[in-house]
Design an enzyme around this catalytic site. Structure first.
Site, PDB file in Angstrom:
ATOM      1  N   CYS A   1       0.833  -1.204   0.000  1.00  0.00           N
ATOM      2  CA  CYS A   1       0.000   0.000   0.000  1.00  0.00           C
ATOM      3  C   CYS A   1       0.868   1.255   0.000  1.00  0.00           C
ATOM      4  O   CYS A   1       1.397   1.652   1.044  1.00  0.00           O
ATOM      5  CB  CYS A   1      -0.917  -0.024   1.231  1.00  0.00           C
ATOM      6  SG  CYS A   1      -1.939   1.432   1.403  1.00  0.00           S
TER       7      CYS A   1
ATOM      8  N   CYS B   1      -0.330   4.091   2.233  1.00  0.00           N
ATOM      9  CA  CYS B   1      -0.114   3.916   3.678  1.00  0.00           C
ATOM     10  C   CYS B   1       1.356   4.105   4.051  1.00  0.00           C
ATOM     11  O   CYS B   1       1.673   4.675   5.084  1.00  0.00           O
ATOM     12  CB  CYS B   1      -0.534   2.509   4.129  1.00  0.00           C
ATOM     13  SG  CYS B   1      -2.014   1.877   3.362  1.00  0.00           S
ATOM     14  N   ASP B   2       2.265   3.607   3.238  1.00  0.00           N
ATOM     15  CA  ASP B   2       3.669   3.522   3.644  1.00  0.00           C
ATOM     16  C   ASP B   2       4.628   4.388   2.830  1.00  0.00           C
ATOM     17  O   ASP B   2       5.819   4.453   3.161  1.00  0.00           O
ATOM     18  CB  ASP B   2       4.145   2.052   3.548  1.00  0.00           C
ATOM     19  CG  ASP B   2       3.310   1.139   4.436  1.00  0.00           C
ATOM     20  OD1 ASP B   2       2.934   1.591   5.531  1.00  0.00           O
ATOM     21  OD2 ASP B   2       3.029   0.004   4.033  1.00  0.00           O
TER      22      ASP B   2
END
Ligand code: NAP
Length: 296
Positions: free
Chosen positions: A127, A130-131
């Site tokens: 993701c 997200c990261d």
């Protein structure tokens, strides 16, 4: 006793709950992880009619709040089993409903190579949204050739120093418009006809070894690897009440009914031609409407 239990709080499941609550049905939504499903990972959604541009996270949050405000009960519990008489057994509880909508979507496909699991959170991510922020001015790779991989590469190109985009074929599956944007980014290096064969590193991922279709190997030094090679369903737990196709997707008789009366299917988890946000919410609304109609 609930009128309907919806399994899965992605766009399909939440849309079902929205329609059910508007019809004043008692509804419970069960979700194993977090709400929103795969769309949470989309940096931008720009192909949903009527919405010019929205982040996947905001879309999911709005939908979740809309459904909560309408009075749907949403519990974060893992479903273990569903019975023909509409019992749902979770890791914590047992519930009874008159009808069930299965809208469990799909999960990230894994590369299935050595060390992949060990490096998750230590260089490997599924993701970018997200990261991605962990890789400021670093070197990252994205693996895949669909819209997710193209979106990930574009998103990461604004954060990282270099982004390798590795795809196993010559042609991309993702949209031409996105591919053109990718080709315009000077820090995205496209590597075609190549697959990742091994992952190396002490505590964190440090190198990936790729192999092209002539069997030539190349080592790339990377700080991060974003795997975006599609999704797979996880439907085995429902196999006592539904039929699965050879890829594990749930078969329906008409796009909504399963083989068991009162068990309806919606979204990416079913056998279908197009897995998109638009088709997921369409499925969710049809499954809810059908459940309401056939309950009375
Ligand atoms: P996808 O379209 O299924 O693409 C998966 C890609 O990974 C393909 O290019 C495939 O290669 C490659 N692949 C599969 N298994 C592999 C393996 N074992 N090793 C190496 N490569 C592998 O999946 P997706 O990109 O996640 O997209 C899923 C759906 O969501 C699509 O319908 C997409 O359009 C949609 N989506 C929409 C948006 C948006 O509108 N904002 C954003 C993201 C995704 P091949 O091409 O060779 O098969």
């Amino acid at each position: 006793m609930y009128d309907v239990i919806v399994i899965g709080a992605g766009p399909a499941g939440l849309t079902s709950a929205l329609y059910l609550r508007r019809a004043n049905k008692k509804v419970l939504v069960l979700e194993a992880k977090t709400y929103g499903g795969q769309i949470v990972k989309a940096n931008k959604v720009e192909n949903y009619p009527g919405i010019i541009s929205i982040s996947g996270y905001d879309f999911a949050k709005n939908l979740y709040e809309q459904v909560k405000n309408l009075g749907a009960e949403i519990k974060f519990e893992t479903v273990l089993k569903v019975t023909e008489d509409k019992k749902v057994i979770t890791s914590q509880n047992q519930y009874q409903a008159k009808a069930i909508i299965i809208a469990t979507g799909s999960e990230n496909r894994k590369l299935n190579i050595e060390n992949e699991e060990d490096f998750v959170g230590k260089g490997i991510s599924y993701c970018s949204n997200c990261d991605g922020h962990f890789y400021q001015d670093k070197i990252v790779a994205v693996n895949g050739g669909g819209n997710t991989a193209l979106d990930d590469a574009l998103y990461l190109a604004d954060i990282a120093k270099t982004v390798y985009l590795i795809h196993r074929r010559e042609e991309f599956r993702g949209e031409d418009k996105r591919l053109a944007e990718v080709k315009n980014k000077p820090n995205i290096k496209i590597i075609l006809n190549s697959t990742i064969v091994s992952l190396k590193g002490q505590d964190c991922l440090e190198e990936i070894i790729i192999k092209d279709n002539q069997d030539n190997k190349q080592t790339l030094k990377v700080d991060g690897l974003f795997i975006a090679i599609g999704q797979e369903p996880k439907n085995e737990i429902f196999s006592n009440v539904v039929d699965l196709n050879e890829k594990g997707y749930i078969k329906t008789t008409d796009g909504v009914h399963s083989k068991t009366e009162g068990i309806y299917i919606a979204g990416d988890t079913r056998e279908k031609y197009l897995r998109q946000l638009t088709t997921a919410v369409s499925d969710g609304s049809i499954a809810a409407t059908m459940a309401i109609k056939e309950m009375n």
